[in-house]
Design a protein around this motif. Structure first.
Motif, PDB file in Angstrom:
ATOM      1  N   LEU A 114       0.808  -1.218   0.000  1.00  0.00           N
ATOM      2  CA  LEU A 114       0.000   0.000   0.000  1.00  0.00           C
ATOM      3  C   LEU A 114       0.844   1.272   0.000  1.00  0.00           C
ATOM      4  O   LEU A 114       0.479   2.258  -0.653  1.00  0.00           O
ATOM      5  CB  LEU A 114      -0.951  -0.003   1.200  1.00  0.00           C
ATOM      6  N   VAL A 115       1.965   1.275   0.705  1.00  0.00           N
ATOM      7  CA  VAL A 115       2.785   2.496   0.729  1.00  0.00           C
ATOM      8  C   VAL A 115       3.536   2.704  -0.584  1.00  0.00           C
ATOM      9  O   VAL A 115       4.018   3.812  -0.856  1.00  0.00           O
ATOM     10  CB  VAL A 115       3.785   2.484   1.915  1.00  0.00           C
ATOM     11  N   PHE A 170       0.801   4.708   8.078  1.00  0.00           N
ATOM     12  CA  PHE A 170       0.649   6.161   8.117  1.00  0.00           C
ATOM     13  C   PHE A 170       1.992   6.886   8.134  1.00  0.00           C
ATOM     14  O   PHE A 170       2.081   8.046   7.707  1.00  0.00           O
ATOM     15  CB  PHE A 170      -0.197   6.565   9.327  1.00  0.00           C
ATOM     16  N   CYS A 171       3.032   6.207   8.603  1.00  0.00           N
ATOM     17  CA  CYS A 171       4.360   6.818   8.589  1.00  0.00           C
ATOM     18  C   CYS A 171       4.918   6.947   7.174  1.00  0.00           C
ATOM     19  O   CYS A 171       5.638   7.904   6.870  1.00  0.00           O
ATOM     20  CB  CYS A 171       5.335   5.987   9.436  1.00  0.00           C
ATOM     21  N   ILE A 228      12.598  -1.075   2.291  1.00  0.00           N
ATOM     22  CA  ILE A 228      13.647  -1.342   3.293  1.00  0.00           C
ATOM     23  C   ILE A 228      13.312  -0.652   4.609  1.00  0.00           C
ATOM     24  O   ILE A 228      13.382  -1.260   5.696  1.00  0.00           O
ATOM     25  CB  ILE A 228      15.024  -0.889   2.776  1.00  0.00           C
ATOM     26  N   LEU A 229      12.932   0.625   4.531  1.00  0.00           N
ATOM     27  CA  LEU A 229      12.620   1.378   5.740  1.00  0.00           C
ATOM     28  C   LEU A 229      11.395   0.822   6.466  1.00  0.00           C
ATOM     29  O   LEU A 229      11.385   0.693   7.699  1.00  0.00           O
ATOM     30  CB  LEU A 229      12.398   2.853   5.389  1.00  0.00           C
ATOM     31  N   VAL A 230      10.348   0.491   5.704  1.00  0.00           N
ATOM     32  CA  VAL A 230       9.141  -0.099   6.301  1.00  0.00           C
ATOM     33  C   VAL A 230       9.483  -1.417   6.988  1.00  0.00           C
ATOM     34  O   VAL A 230       9.051  -1.686   8.117  1.00  0.00           O
ATOM     35  CB  VAL A 230       8.055  -0.320   5.231  1.00  0.00           C
ATOM     36  N   THR A 231      10.259  -2.241   6.313  1.00  0.00           N
ATOM     37  CA  THR A 231      10.621  -3.545   6.867  1.00  0.00           C
ATOM     38  C   THR A 231      11.421  -3.410   8.155  1.00  0.00           C
ATOM     39  O   THR A 231      11.155  -4.109   9.140  1.00  0.00           O
ATOM     40  CB  THR A 231      11.436  -4.356   5.838  1.00  0.00           C
ATOM     41  N   LEU A 232      12.388  -2.502   8.169  1.00  0.00           N
ATOM     42  CA  LEU A 232      13.213  -2.311   9.369  1.00  0.00           C
ATOM     43  C   LEU A 232      12.365  -1.864  10.558  1.00  0.00           C
ATOM     44  O   LEU A 232      12.505  -2.392  11.673  1.00  0.00           O
ATOM     45  CB  LEU A 232      14.317  -1.289   9.091  1.00  0.00           C
ATOM     46  N   LEU A 233      11.481  -0.886  10.327  1.00  0.00           N
ATOM     47  CA  LEU A 233      10.634  -0.397  11.411  1.00  0.00           C
ATOM     48  C   LEU A 233       9.651  -1.475  11.861  1.00  0.00           C
ATOM     49  O   LEU A 233       9.502  -1.734  13.067  1.00  0.00           O
ATOM     50  CB  LEU A 233       9.873   0.853  10.960  1.00  0.00           C
ATOM     51  N   TYR A 234       8.989  -2.106  10.910  1.00  0.00           N
ATOM     52  CA  TYR A 234       7.958  -3.112  11.230  1.00  0.00           C
ATOM     53  C   TYR A 234       8.566  -4.305  11.963  1.00  0.00           C
ATOM     54  O   TYR A 234       8.086  -4.702  13.029  1.00  0.00           O
ATOM     55  CB  TYR A 234       7.288  -3.559   9.926  1.00  0.00           C
ATOM     56  N   VAL A 235       9.624  -4.864  11.400  1.00  0.00           N
ATOM     57  CA  VAL A 235      10.257  -6.044  11.998  1.00  0.00           C
ATOM     58  C   VAL A 235      10.850  -5.702  13.366  1.00  0.00           C
ATOM     59  O   VAL A 235      10.754  -6.489  14.320  1.00  0.00           O
ATOM     60  CB  VAL A 235      11.345  -6.617  11.064  1.00  0.00           C
ATOM     61  N   GLY A 236      11.439  -4.503  13.483  1.00  0.00           N
ATOM     62  CA  GLY A 236      11.995  -4.089  14.763  1.00  0.00           C
ATOM     63  C   GLY A 236      10.935  -3.997  15.844  1.00  0.00           C
ATOM     64  O   GLY A 236      11.143  -4.473  16.979  1.00  0.00           O
TER      65      GLY A 236
END
Length: 488
Positions: free
Chosen positions: A314-315, A435-436, A455-463
């Protein structure tokens, strides 16, 4: 969950590789090499075949999984397999006769809006037959807990062959019309390969003596035909019905959107290859607590993985569509609507496996039939008004209602519950990441934009998922990955 996680990871990797290949086909080669009309035709043929394949298989791909663990001796297993391999012809023979005698009438009806469909209607039942027997042979290897190769053929092998034929069209080796027919032979070849592999895993022999529980098998298969038809109808009836109301090019636009949204369901498809037979075994042995534990683990695991995929799609959806011809942009809303329906179905874990292997499968069938009728009615109402968006609205409503009904049935009747507070935390993490990043774009080429945001979504989500410790299985996979890349 050890074998579940092991084979699920392998199946997930295979399935996503297949989707990468499929993405090249669906988002680039189909639109540019075939054009909108023939892409729409291909989507219509395959969707229609998928609607009828449970009937062509006579439901025995599910029957095989449910009853296999009840047989103890090799002789009983051989008799059972022989019976279920022959059973589909109870449906195939009448379909063949009716299709041959009334072909012109059927073909004329299906090509009322789009004349191009007429010459290819005969391929629909053949592909449906191949799909059906592929699933039967696949079920034979799944009950022996060997699901990876079949998944490879289904997700990668099919798509690679399609890619080869699409490239052949581009270089003029095949005409577009020949490509449509070649697609049918791809499904036939995959079924033959699955047959040979199934025989290798466990030799297929024949003993034409009715199993002692043949009546129960027949009753179950009959209901599963309808149940499978309902499930497939809810998935593909939209594309089939679009052919009756709009120009076939619209099916091409809709197919691209559906393909993108379907990526969300990959974790579920991969995990179910191995959890289905395990669920059947636990239910046969009456291990309620272990089943409930498996239910909760599959629900949170699929929600976490599927949520990451949904947010990632979606993003990046605007950038994805900027790579496609302008006419396809009308499918963006379809991606959102179908994506939500896939996500909701995903968070129910192994709900379907529980229902299909329980004594209550007949009751749920009637509910499914009602909702299938509801889906057809909604499509008839919304498609003429909103086109492909109308089909997506009808699908979202139908699948959501069907999912809620199945969830309530398992909770009330079987006293199994898939959710904990962790599911709410997983939902909040997904919303936060959406939303970020949805309103934030880089001023780069769309592909670079997609890669960076992913990459950024994955890092934040997984973290966040790891820190919240929502799933021991997911955290275990994260730790193993970090160890392999020397970061843990």
């Amino acid at each position: 969950m050890g074998i579940v996680i092991n084979q699920s990871i392998k199946n997930t990797i295979i399935t996503y590789i297949g989707f990468v290949i499929g993405a090249a086909n669906a988002l680039f080669m189909y639109p540019h090499f075939l054009g909108e009309k023939y892409y729409g035709l291909t989507g219509y043929i395959l969707s229609s075949a998928n609607v009828i394949f449970p009937l062509m298989a006579f439901g025995v791909h599910n029957t095989l999984v449910k009853f296999f663990s009840e047989y103890k001796s090799e002789k009983e297993k051989t008799q059972f397999l022989s019976f279920v391999l022959v059973l589909p012809f109870a449906a195939i023979i009448p379909i063949a006769i009716i299709g041959t005698v009334f072909y012109d009438d059927i073909a004329q009806f299906l090509s009322t809006k789009n004349d191009i469909v007429y010459d290819y209607v005969w391929q629909i039942p053949i592909i449906g037959f191949c799909m059906g027997y592929f699933e039967i042979f696949y079920a034979w290897v799944k009950v022996h807990l060997q699901s990876v190769f079949g998944n490879f053929i289904k997700e990668i092998g099919l798509r690679v062959l399609i890619s080869i034929f699409l490239i052949s069209v581009y270089f003029g080796v095949l005409s577009i019309e020949q490509f449509i027919t070649a697609t049918m032979f791809v499904y036939l070849l995959s079924t033959l390969i699955m047959l040979f592999y199934a025989n290798k895993v466990k030799a297929i022999s024949f003993d034409f003596k009715l199993p002692h529980n043949s009546k129960a098998i027949l009753i179950y298969s009959s209901f599963i035909i309808l149940s499978g038809s309902v499930a497939n109808m809810l998935l593909d009836i939209d594309k089939t019905m679009l052919n009756q109301y709009v120009k076939i090019e619209n099916i091409a636009y809709y197919s691209v959107a559906i393909f993108i949204a379907t990526v969300i369901a990959v974790p579920s498809r991969a995990m179910h290859q191995i959890t289905y037979p395990i669920t059947a075994k636990l239910m046969t042995e009456g291990k309620h607590d272990e089943l409930n534990d498996l239910y909760k683990k599959t629900a949170i695991t699929l929600q976490i993985v599927g949520g990451l995929v949904l947010v990632g799609i979606l993003v990046n959806i605007d950038q994805v569509y900027s790579l496609l011809p302008e006419n396809y942009r009308g499918g963006i809303l379809v991606v959102f609507l179908i994506g939500l329906s896939k996500y909701f179905d995903l968070v129910l874990g192994n709900n379907n496996a529980i229902i299909f292997n329980s004594k209550y499968y007949r009751a749920v069938l009637f509910l499914g039939l009602f909702l299938a009728f509801f889906a057809i009615t909604l499509n008839k109402i919304f498609i003429p008004i909103y086109g492909i968006n109308g089909a997506a609205i009808a699908t979202l409503i139908s699948i959501t209602l069907y999912s809620i009904a199945k969830l309530l049935f398992v909770i009330i009747r079987m006293k199994l519950f898939p959710f904990t507070l962790k599911n709410i935390y997983a939902l909040l993490i997904g919303l936060l990441c959406f939303f970020c990043f949805y309103y934030w774009d880089f001023s780069f080429h769309p592909i670079i934009n997609i890669i960076l945001k992913s990459i950024l979504v994955t890092l934040l989500y997984v973290g966040l998922v790891y820190k919240a410790n929502l799933s021991g299985d997911v955290n275990g996979v994260i730790v193993n990955v970090l160890k392999k890349i020397k970061l843990f």
